[in-house]
Design a protein around this motif. Sequence first.
Motif, PDB file in Angstrom:
ATOM      1  N   TYR A 166     112.419  95.019  62.156  1.00 25.72           N
ATOM      2  CA  TYR A 166     112.356  93.866  63.043  1.00 25.72           C
ATOM      3  C   TYR A 166     111.130  92.990  62.761  1.00 25.72           C
ATOM      4  N   VAL A 167     111.339  91.683  62.862  1.00 23.43           N
ATOM      5  CA  VAL A 167     110.260  90.707  62.900  1.00 23.43           C
ATOM      6  C   VAL A 167     110.265  90.093  64.292  1.00 23.43           C
ATOM      7  N   GLY A 168     109.107  89.985  64.910  1.00 23.81           N
ATOM      8  CA  GLY A 168     109.015  89.410  66.247  1.00 23.81           C
ATOM      9  C   GLY A 168     108.850  87.901  66.177  1.00 23.81           C
ATOM     10  N   MET A 169     109.895  87.173  66.572  1.00 25.53           N
ATOM     11  CA  MET A 169     109.888  85.709  66.492  1.00 25.53           C
ATOM     12  C   MET A 169     109.728  85.102  67.891  1.00 25.53           C
ATOM     13  N   THR A 170     108.890  84.081  67.995  1.00 30.82           N
ATOM     14  CA  THR A 170     108.775  83.308  69.227  1.00 30.82           C
ATOM     15  C   THR A 170     109.433  81.950  69.032  1.00 30.82           C
ATOM     16  N   THR A 171     109.725  81.277  70.123  1.00 28.91           N
ATOM     17  CA  THR A 171     110.464  80.020  70.039  1.00 28.91           C
ATOM     18  C   THR A 171     109.675  78.912  69.358  1.00 28.91           C
ATOM     19  N   ASP A 172     108.354  78.991  69.400  1.00 26.40           N
ATOM     20  CA  ASP A 172     107.511  77.959  68.790  1.00 26.40           C
ATOM     21  C   ASP A 172     106.753  78.472  67.564  1.00 26.40           C
ATOM     22  N   TYR A 173     107.053  79.684  67.126  1.00 31.93           N
ATOM     23  CA  TYR A 173     106.438  80.296  65.936  1.00 31.93           C
ATOM     24  C   TYR A 173     104.941  80.547  66.096  1.00 31.93           C
ATOM     25  N   MET A 174     104.477  80.551  67.339  1.00 32.16           N
ATOM     26  CA  MET A 174     103.075  80.855  67.627  1.00 32.16           C
ATOM     27  C   MET A 174     102.960  82.267  68.171  1.00 32.16           C
ATOM     28  N   PRO A 175     101.916  83.000  67.797  1.00 30.87           N
ATOM     29  CA  PRO A 175     101.687  84.302  68.422  1.00 30.87           C
ATOM     30  C   PRO A 175     101.312  84.132  69.886  1.00 30.87           C
ATOM     31  N   ARG A 176     101.620  85.144  70.683  1.00 29.91           N
ATOM     32  CA  ARG A 176     101.305  85.119  72.113  1.00 29.91           C
ATOM     33  C   ARG A 176     100.320  86.242  72.418  1.00 29.91           C
ATOM     34  N   ILE A 177      99.171  85.889  72.958  1.00 28.42           N
ATOM     35  CA  ILE A 177      98.104  86.846  73.241  1.00 28.42           C
ATOM     36  C   ILE A 177      97.823  86.805  74.733  1.00 28.42           C
TER      37      ILE A 177
ATOM     38  N   PRO B 176     108.277  94.499  79.993  1.00 23.17           N
ATOM     39  CA  PRO B 176     109.466  93.643  79.893  1.00 23.17           C
ATOM     40  C   PRO B 176     109.162  92.167  79.695  1.00 23.17           C
ATOM     41  N   ASP B 177     108.116  91.648  80.329  1.00 25.54           N
ATOM     42  CA  ASP B 177     107.792  90.225  80.143  1.00 25.54           C
ATOM     43  C   ASP B 177     107.445  89.928  78.693  1.00 25.54           C
ATOM     44  N   ILE B 178     106.682  90.812  78.076  1.00 23.97           N
ATOM     45  CA  ILE B 178     106.291  90.606  76.684  1.00 23.97           C
ATOM     46  C   ILE B 178     107.469  90.865  75.752  1.00 23.97           C
ATOM     47  N   ALA B 179     108.245  91.889  76.035  1.00 23.13           N
ATOM     48  CA  ALA B 179     109.411  92.181  75.201  1.00 23.13           C
ATOM     49  C   ALA B 179     110.408  91.035  75.207  1.00 23.13           C
ATOM     50  N   HIS B 180     110.491  90.309  76.329  1.00 18.03           N
ATOM     51  CA  HIS B 180     111.481  89.244  76.467  1.00 18.03           C
ATOM     52  C   HIS B 180     110.947  87.864  76.092  1.00 18.03           C
ATOM     53  N   GLU B 181     109.713  87.779  75.628  1.00 16.53           N
ATOM     54  CA  GLU B 181     109.239  86.488  75.133  1.00 16.53           C
ATOM     55  C   GLU B 181     109.265  86.424  73.609  1.00 16.53           C
ATOM     56  N   VAL B 182     109.736  87.503  72.994  1.00 13.88           N
ATOM     57  CA  VAL B 182     109.828  87.562  71.544  1.00 13.88           C
ATOM     58  C   VAL B 182     111.244  88.003  71.183  1.00 13.88           C
ATOM     59  N   MET B 183     111.775  87.455  70.094  1.00 11.57           N
ATOM     60  CA  MET B 183     113.112  87.807  69.641  1.00 11.57           C
ATOM     61  C   MET B 183     112.979  88.746  68.433  1.00 11.57           C
ATOM     62  N   PRO B 184     113.390  90.013  68.580  1.00 18.25           N
ATOM     63  CA  PRO B 184     113.355  90.912  67.421  1.00 18.25           C
ATOM     64  C   PRO B 184     114.495  90.556  66.459  1.00 18.25           C
ATOM     65  N   VAL B 185     114.154  90.033  65.310  1.00 17.29           N
ATOM     66  CA  VAL B 185     115.138  89.612  64.312  1.00 17.29           C
ATOM     67  C   VAL B 185     115.100  90.598  63.155  1.00 17.29           C
ATOM     68  N   LEU B 186     116.267  91.083  62.757  1.00 18.75           N
ATOM     69  CA  LEU B 186     116.329  92.054  61.662  1.00 18.75           C
ATOM     70  C   LEU B 186     116.068  91.347  60.336  1.00 18.75           C
ATOM     71  N   SER B 187     115.037  91.794  59.651  1.00 17.44           N
ATOM     72  CA  SER B 187     114.647  91.221  58.355  1.00 17.44           C
ATOM     73  C   SER B 187     114.994  92.211  57.251  1.00 17.44           C
ATOM     74  N   TRP B 188     115.719  91.736  56.240  1.00 19.83           N
ATOM     75  CA  TRP B 188     116.152  92.589  55.131  1.00 19.83           C
ATOM     76  C   TRP B 188     115.232  92.400  53.931  1.00 19.83           C
ATOM     77  N   GLN B 189     114.808  93.536  53.365  1.00 18.70           N
ATOM     78  CA  GLN B 189     113.977  93.544  52.164  1.00 18.70           C
ATOM     79  C   GLN B 189     114.724  94.316  51.074  1.00 18.70           C
ATOM     80  N   MET B 190     114.403  94.046  49.841  1.00 16.96           N
ATOM     81  CA  MET B 190     115.064  94.739  48.729  1.00 16.96           C
ATOM     82  C   MET B 190     114.178  94.696  47.493  1.00 16.96           C
TER      83      MET B 190
END
Length: 442
Positions: free
Chosen positions: A355-366, A260-274
């Motif tokens: 889904y694309v996993g977005m963080t608030t600062d656009y940095m990956p979290r490891i 849950p901590d990791i799931a809640h530090e990233v925003m799953p944003v729906l990305s559309w491709q075509m």
Amino acid sequence: MQMATTTSNIPGNVQWPQSLWAAQTPPGPDCPTLEGSAHADVVVIGAGFTGLSTALHLREAGVDVAIVEAIEPGWGASGRNNGQVIPTLSRPDPDDIVARHGAAGERFVAVLRDSAAALFDTVRRYGIEAEQEQAGWVQPVHSPGRIKIAERRFKQWSTFGADVELLSREQVRDMLGSNAWYGGFWNKTGGHINPLALARGLARTVLGLGARIYARSPVIDFERRGDRWVVRTEKGELSARALVLASNAYSGEFSKALAPDIAHEVMPVLSWQMATQPLSDNVRKSIIPARQAMSDTHGELYFARYDARNRLVTGGAVIGPGNKAERLKARVAERLQRLWPQIGEVSFDYVWNGYVGMTTDYMPRIHKLGPDAYGWTGCNGRAVALTMPLGAELAKAVRGVPENELALPFSEPVTIPAHALLRKLAPLMLLLYRQRDAREVS
């Protein structure tokens, strides 16, 4: 638009539209479900790019590894994206990364610099057929003011030895076949690939090297029992000395108890491709004639690349109720005709999302999750290239390589407040992006 079959263990129990990649890619390997008890030296949760790359590098080192996957290899974000191979982050540049993470940040920048080359080298080394084209990645700037982005990126990545070039407006016009942009940044090591073919090819490769992949086995949770990590699914469990969590934007989609901590530090944003219908040879030769991957500096991103059948693969964003796919077709068709008037009438054979996993600062979290356990999230639209060397680094970590030798800038999870509410509101950010883009262009 073709539709995939609905299954009960897919997030939200909804139909997910079939992608171009799913329609054109041979089936992946047949993998068993996890039933009963199993053991491994290392367990990896998720058979996307990160998990598969981690398993590949562990097997190259002779380590026993098993992957536990919710659906099938490449089902999630790894097989649904645009397939652009981009060896940068979306917004932070090298100086930002080093300022935050110091020496670990410098090592991470070096890995990021070489990430596209690492992907294409892996594909060549193992003979993976994934429609790969290493033609470079171009980031054109959509307004005179944003040429500063290209100048900054060129300066900083040049300092770190990247094969990059600053492009004039005329060079971008010749490269892309459009007068819409004002210059840009070119990374020559980038390109594009069929991402689902890459995922399925990696899966076949790691199985051939002796790894195990358990599919259709969503992980409910994992815990430390004595000196072992135990991963639990509905029908079985797997214990291992070490663990890698590689579920990224889907970390909270199958089980709220997974991480849950990791799931809640990233925003799953729906990305559309075509994908358009295949373009004629005459038209194709005047639109991105050298077949680079392209994504520009709009907040509401404009992006495009070709597939192996000369379809222009692009995408966009849409908010509000109604038939989103049809609304998106109209909007993106108008955009393509504005950027490239020579394209003529535009029609789309496929529209899909993921889904694309977005963080608030656009940095990956490891993160270090405990003894011999690691995880990460926050691809921010850059996972295709980044995950190949990231898997190599995670493989080193679980093998005991000292932290000061890893290109992994570790941090503690920082959850997004009111995550559930903000997830519902996140699509409204598109209105802000459009306002900013229009104001700057004018």
